[in-house]
Design a protein around this motif. Structure first.
Motif, PDB file in Angstrom:
ATOM      1  N   ILE A  37      -0.732 -13.809   8.123  1.00  0.00           N
ATOM      2  CA  ILE A  37      -1.043 -12.544   8.511  1.00  0.00           C
ATOM      3  C   ILE A  37      -2.733 -12.728   8.462  1.00  0.00           C
ATOM      4  O   ILE A  37      -3.382 -12.747   7.412  1.00  0.00           O
ATOM      5  CB  ILE A  37      -0.682 -11.332   7.800  1.00  0.00           C
ATOM      6  N   ASN A  65      -1.660  -2.710   8.085  1.00  0.00           N
ATOM      7  CA  ASN A  65      -2.575  -3.032   9.248  1.00  0.00           C
ATOM      8  C   ASN A  65      -3.810  -3.397   8.668  1.00  0.00           C
ATOM      9  O   ASN A  65      -4.536  -3.018   8.265  1.00  0.00           O
ATOM     10  CB  ASN A  65      -2.829  -1.601   9.892  1.00  0.00           C
ATOM     11  N   THR A  66      -4.069  -4.762   8.852  1.00  0.00           N
ATOM     12  CA  THR A  66      -5.132  -5.654   8.308  1.00  0.00           C
ATOM     13  C   THR A  66      -6.607  -4.942   9.031  1.00  0.00           C
ATOM     14  O   THR A  66      -7.430  -5.491   8.650  1.00  0.00           O
ATOM     15  CB  THR A  66      -5.111  -6.846   8.839  1.00  0.00           C
ATOM     16  N   LEU A  84       4.892  -6.145   3.792  1.00  0.00           N
ATOM     17  CA  LEU A  84       3.893  -6.868   4.598  1.00  0.00           C
ATOM     18  C   LEU A  84       3.945  -6.263   6.214  1.00  0.00           C
ATOM     19  O   LEU A  84       2.935  -6.307   6.887  1.00  0.00           O
ATOM     20  CB  LEU A  84       4.284  -8.311   4.685  1.00  0.00           C
ATOM     21  N   ASN A  85       5.165  -5.987   6.468  1.00  0.00           N
ATOM     22  CA  ASN A  85       5.477  -5.381   7.979  1.00  0.00           C
ATOM     23  C   ASN A  85       4.700  -4.058   8.124  1.00  0.00           C
ATOM     24  O   ASN A  85       4.409  -3.905   9.355  1.00  0.00           O
ATOM     25  CB  ASN A  85       6.880  -5.311   8.088  1.00  0.00           C
ATOM     26  N   SER A  86       4.368  -3.197   7.043  1.00  0.00           N
ATOM     27  CA  SER A  86       3.765  -1.950   7.317  1.00  0.00           C
ATOM     28  C   SER A  86       2.206  -2.099   7.194  1.00  0.00           C
ATOM     29  O   SER A  86       1.699  -1.285   7.198  1.00  0.00           O
ATOM     30  CB  SER A  86       4.376  -1.082   6.239  1.00  0.00           C
ATOM     31  N   ILE A 114       8.545  -8.247   2.086  1.00  0.00           N
ATOM     32  CA  ILE A 114       8.631  -8.144   3.466  1.00  0.00           C
ATOM     33  C   ILE A 114       8.425  -7.031   4.088  1.00  0.00           C
ATOM     34  O   ILE A 114       7.548  -6.811   5.161  1.00  0.00           O
ATOM     35  CB  ILE A 114       9.865  -9.101   4.338  1.00  0.00           C
ATOM     36  N   GLY A 115       9.014  -6.013   3.645  1.00  0.00           N
ATOM     37  CA  GLY A 115       8.932  -4.658   4.211  1.00  0.00           C
ATOM     38  C   GLY A 115       7.518  -4.056   3.977  1.00  0.00           C
ATOM     39  O   GLY A 115       7.024  -3.459   4.876  1.00  0.00           O
ATOM     40  N   GLY A 159       2.697 -13.694   3.411  1.00  0.00           N
ATOM     41  CA  GLY A 159       1.731 -13.129   4.073  1.00  0.00           C
ATOM     42  C   GLY A 159       0.642 -14.037   4.514  1.00  0.00           C
ATOM     43  O   GLY A 159      -0.193 -13.676   5.278  1.00  0.00           O
TER      44      GLY A 159
END
Length: 67
Positions: A42, A10-11, A6-8, A3-4, A39
């Motif tokens: 996202i 930038n797609t 995935l939060n960081s 999760i950490g 994810g």
């Protein structure tokens, strides 16, 4: 950890932003599956698994946010 990471991500940027190492091919597949599960909402997220058995050319062609 997942999760950490995935939060960081930038797609919008089409570069590798995280590298996750695994001791075995089976664990790599399991980790990849979890990244895909968590994810899936996202948009544009790219995940790749690179294994020792793949050719160098195949590895170079994979562009992903998470490897």
């Amino acid at each position: 950890m997942i999760i950490g990471i995935l939060n960081s991500i930038n797609t919008v940027e089409k570069t590798t932003q995280a590298l996750v190492l695994s001791p075995t091919k089976e664990k790599a597949d399991q980790i990849s599956d979890l990244f895909k599960l968590f994810g899936m909402r996202i948009n544009g997220l790219q995940i790749a698994v690179i294994k020792e058995s793949e050719s160098e050319q195949q590895q170079k062609e994979q562009v992903a946010h998470i490897i």
